[in-house]
Design an enzyme around this catalytic site. Structure first.
Site, PDB file in Angstrom:
ATOM      1  N   HIS A   1     -16.775  88.583  98.941  1.00  0.00           N
ATOM      2  CA  HIS A   1     -15.540  89.335  98.716  1.00  0.00           C
ATOM      3  C   HIS A   1     -14.301  88.579  99.147  1.00  0.00           C
ATOM      4  O   HIS A   1     -13.257  89.185  99.349  1.00  0.00           O
ATOM      5  CB  HIS A   1     -15.601  90.680  99.454  1.00  0.00           C
ATOM      6  CG  HIS A   1     -16.568  91.634  98.849  1.00  0.00           C
ATOM      7  ND1 HIS A   1     -17.926  91.513  99.003  1.00  0.00           N
ATOM      8  CD2 HIS A   1     -16.376  92.738  98.071  1.00  0.00           C
ATOM      9  CE1 HIS A   1     -18.538  92.496  98.352  1.00  0.00           C
ATOM     10  NE2 HIS A   1     -17.622  93.247  97.778  1.00  0.00           N
TER      11      HIS A   1
ATOM     12  N   GLU B   1     -17.147  95.993  84.732  1.00  0.00           N
ATOM     13  CA  GLU B   1     -16.005  95.091  84.551  1.00  0.00           C
ATOM     14  C   GLU B   1     -15.970  94.413  83.195  1.00  0.00           C
ATOM     15  O   GLU B   1     -14.928  94.320  82.569  1.00  0.00           O
ATOM     16  CB  GLU B   1     -16.010  93.985  85.633  1.00  0.00           C
ATOM     17  CG  GLU B   1     -15.342  94.366  86.931  1.00  0.00           C
ATOM     18  CD  GLU B   1     -16.209  95.235  87.802  1.00  0.00           C
ATOM     19  OE1 GLU B   1     -17.369  95.475  87.436  1.00  0.00           O
ATOM     20  OE2 GLU B   1     -15.730  95.668  88.857  1.00  0.00           O
TER      21      GLU B   1
END
Lengths: 434, 350
Positions: B149, B80
């Site tokens: 998450h 990322e």
């Protein structure tokens, strides 16, 4: 470092021509007896010198005093041996010689001298508290910025970290606007909004404060070059300290996968802030750290070495082979920043040794003088012009007014109509202009 | 005959369009928006994990790689920080990237690039360097994906000047705001919601037009009301409307404001509503402390609407805990319709 170079020589205006066959000239010495002051300094080889009572240095061989030289006398170009480059995953490297024209030599000399003097002036202004905050100086590393620019063009792209003043100059900024940015004035290159670490010009993306973040940014620029089908590449610089950043390895991977036209350049000045390379990196062979990316380790104090290596790297990229990595071995005379004297983690002797043996400006100067590519007066003239330019810029940077308060909230969004920005209190309503 | 045929053709087209465009789910709305913007401007491209050959982890980019190929739909490795930086650099150099984070939780790996490289650059360069980038992905809680998450990042990104932060609720929002975000010359954080992807909404013909954009920074009053203002964003807007329907039966008319944009916040619309109703409840999925609701309440206090409040403004939020896994616990970690109804009644002293 370096073979085939002259022994300790001094950077001063009163050095005579070093070539024994050359006409020598008497040059008035400003200081009474420089050789007495520093017994370690040897007179330049090939000339027997003696001191006159007036403090003049005269060559015993000098029976002819030459008062003026025409430029037709100068060598238009000369070829120099340059240090061999260490290679990683490359069969061949850049050439072992470099041809320097007189014109380029003078240009590189002027630019390096400008960077040097600009950084020294910044040091002065910082100590006078006219420059504040972060100020990371580039003196000692001039050959990197100038050599790299010598190997690419202004239509290529470049991004670096925070030690960026030299690059801002080589990428088209003026001393005036750089210094005015350091002093935080309205005519600064970023209108006083950015400061030392955030200067931008066309195809130059700063100036970045977060260590390592500029490397993936540079790969993104390279991606755009490829995407848009241009022949351009991006040079993405980072230091020995940054070389351990994870995002750099992420970038190596993607740049290789996608064959991006990027030259990764590690400016290894031996210290990441106060941590020497041996204390920071398990492997200090930074040119090999790209693993699957071909690498070169280059003498970063020699502008010609840097230039040839950059040309070689640029050819590699432009031929579609993907990324390449260069390690430039260089040195910074100042500490990490102005708040670091730079002697707690390294010795003064070390700094002095590099200064006297490997200074990039001296090296170029010696080469040019000893090959009759320029005269001492000519270079002195350049020095004077550079000094003046810096003085004028410093004067401007000190007297230019600070940015107007109206500008405080501007440049939040691009291409947007003006909107209200909350000030420090709910009643303070400020306006942002694009 | 010709006129009869064209009459039939015309009606058939209307019928066809009516059926085709009547219900579009949020996923397809996002997909179509990206497709149209990719077609419109060659500089637009999409990168992220699994966006190409996998058709998108949540199928939001389905079909795009087949249509546009490797150059414009780029699968990245699981890095990322690296690919977000590459996306920002591409924006510096004149492209218009859409950078997908598989979920906004993973953006934390790259948050430095979003904030320090993207958000602040236009300001630091005094207007020299623009960063026309969209970061998008699902935000907030999902179903059974547990603590790492499920975080909502509206408050974190909404905190930063230089960014635009957008949080669509329905298909109209998704379509119009994503088009606006891609066309915007500034860095936009686009917070989707995974639970909304499969939910269908009506889209009018006007909304299906390829130049349909919703202005960033403007909230929408989804339901007119008189007794109390409910301000929300993303999935919770739906809960507010459901709560309003229940409350209407008891004679309480809620005005539901869909923020649509987190930054810049449309305070004017909220203030106008509060000045009309006199009561305020904010509803969000994120944690309470230093959150979106906290900001709204502070702004109301500091502005003219305060004098119109009949009771203190109140926030309905996610519970101040990391998200648990077990269904019963998860259900009690997020604001439910009953929490909204309860808060409204408390505020109205019912």
């Amino acid at each position: 470092m370096g073979s085939g170079r002259l022994p300790k020589t001094i950077v001063c205006e009163h050095r005579t021509s070093l070539h024994p066959q050359m006409h020598v000239k008497t040059i008035p010495c400003k200081e009474k007896n420089i050789y007495e002051q520093d017994p370690d300094i040897l007179p330049p080889s090939g000339a027997h010198l003696r001191w006159t009572e007036g403090g003049q240095v005269v060559s015993e061989a000098a029976s002819v005093v030459v008062s003026s030289r025409s430029y037709a006398d100068f060598t238009p170009e000369a070829t120099f041996d340059i240090k061999k480059v260490d290679l990683h995953r490359l069969e061949e490297g850049p050439p072992l010689t470099s041809t320097l024209t007189r014109e380029d030599g003078l240009k590189y000399y002027r630019t390096m001298q400008t960077i040097r003097r600009m950084e020294l002036k910044a040091d002065q202004l910082y100590k006078q508290k006219i420059i504040r905050g972060f100020c990371h100086l580039y003196d000692g590393q001039e050959a990197c910025a100038v050599g790299i620019e010598g190997g690419i063009t202004l239509s290529d792209h470049l991004i670096t970290a925070y030690r960026a003043h030299g690059y801002t100059l080589t990428r088209g900024g003026t001393v005036r606007e750089i210094m005015a940015e350091l002093t935080g004035r309205r005519e600064g290159i970023a209108k006083g909004k950015g400061g030392s670490m955030h200067m931008y010009t066309k195809n130059f993306y700063g100036g970045n404060g977060i260590v390592g973040a500029q490397v993936p940014l540079g790969a993104g620029v390279a991606l755009a070059c490829k995407y848009l089908g241009t022949d351009q590449l991006c040079v993405s610089l980072y230091g020995d300290g940054a070389a351990n950043q994870g995002q750099i390895f992420e970038t190596y991977n993607m740049a290789s996968l996608w064959k991006l036209p990027i030259i990764f350049i590690c400016e290894n000045n031996q210290y990441g802030m106060g941590t020497s390379v041996e204390r920071a990196s398990a492997s200090t062979e930074y040119y090999k750290r790209g693993d699957f990316i071909p690498g070169l380790r280059v003498d970063g104090m020699d502008v010609l070495c840097v230039r040839e290596a950059t040309k070689f790297a640029a050819d590699h990229c432009r031929s579609g082979k993907g990324p390449i990595l260069m390690e430039l071995q260089t040195y910074r005379y100042h500490g990490h920043s102005m708040s670091d004297p730079g002697v707690s983690y390294r010795t003064r002797e070390e700094i002095q040794e590099v200064r006297s043996k490997s200074d990039p400006i001296s090296m170029l100067k010696d080469r040019m003088l000893s090959n009759n590519m320029a005269s001492v007066e000519e270079l002195k003239e350049i020095d004077i012009e550079v000094r003046k330019e810096i003085e004028d810029a410093a004067q401007f940077a000190t007297t230019d007014p600070e940015p107007p308060l109206d500008d405080l909230c501007s440049h939040i969004y691009a291409n947007e109509k003006s909107f209200e920005v909350r000030g420090a209190t709910p009643w303070t309503k400020l306006t942002s202009h694009s | 005959m010709a006129s009869l045929r064209s009459f039939l053709q015309c009606n058939f087209d209307i019928l066809r369009k009516t059926f085709v465009i009547l219900f579009v789910n949020v996923r397809d709305a996002l997909n179509q928006a990206m497709d149209e913007e990719l077609e419109r401007d060659e500089r637009v491209f999409l990168l992220g994990e699994e966006v190409a050959q996998y058709d998108g982890a949540y199928k939001v980019s389905r079909g795009l790689w087949k249509k546009y190929g490797d150059k414009r739909i780029i699968d990245t490795p699981i890095t990322e920080m690296g690919f977000a930086g590459i996306a920002v650099g591409a924006a510096f150099a004149g492209l218009r990237p859409i950078c997908e984070f598989m979920t906004w939780n993973f953006s934390m790996q790259a948050i430095d690039q979003v904030i320090n490289s993207a958000a602040k650059t236009y300001y630091m360069s005094a207007g020299f360097q623009t960063v026309p980038i969209v970061f998008r992905g699902p935000n907030g809680s999902s179903a059974g994906v547990a603590a790492q998450h499920s975080q909502c990042f509206a408050a974190w990104y909404g905190h930063c000047p230089g960014l635009k932060v957008v949080s669509p609720w329905n298909s109209e929002d998704a379509r119009g705001l994503l088009k606006a975000a891609i066309r915007d010359d500034n860095p936009v954080v686009f917070l989707e919601n995974e639970m909304m992807y499969g939910v269908p909404f009506e889209l009018s013909e006007e909304m299906m037009h390829k130049d349909f954009v919703i202005p960033i920074g403007k909230a929408k009053v989804e339901r007119q009301g008189t007794h109390i203002t409910l301000v929300s964003h993303s999935r919770c807007v739906g809960f507010c409307l459901d709560a309003a329907a229940v409350l209407a039966k008891e004679g309480v008319e809620c005005e539901v404001v869909n923020l649509r944009t987190i930054r810049p916040l449309d305070v004017d619309t909220i203030e106008a509503s509060v000045m009309k109703t006199g009561n305020l409840v904010t509803v969000e999925g994120g944690w309470p402390q230093y959150g979106v609701g906290a900001e709204i309440c502070a702004r109301i206090m500091e502005g003219p609407a305060f004098n119109y409040l009949d009771a203190p403004a109140v926030r309905v939020t996610g519970v101040d805990i990391p998200m648990p896994y077990a269904k019963i616990l998860e259900d009690h970690s997020v604001p439910q319709i009953k929490d909204i109804i309860f808060s409204v009644k408390k505020v109205l002293n019912m």
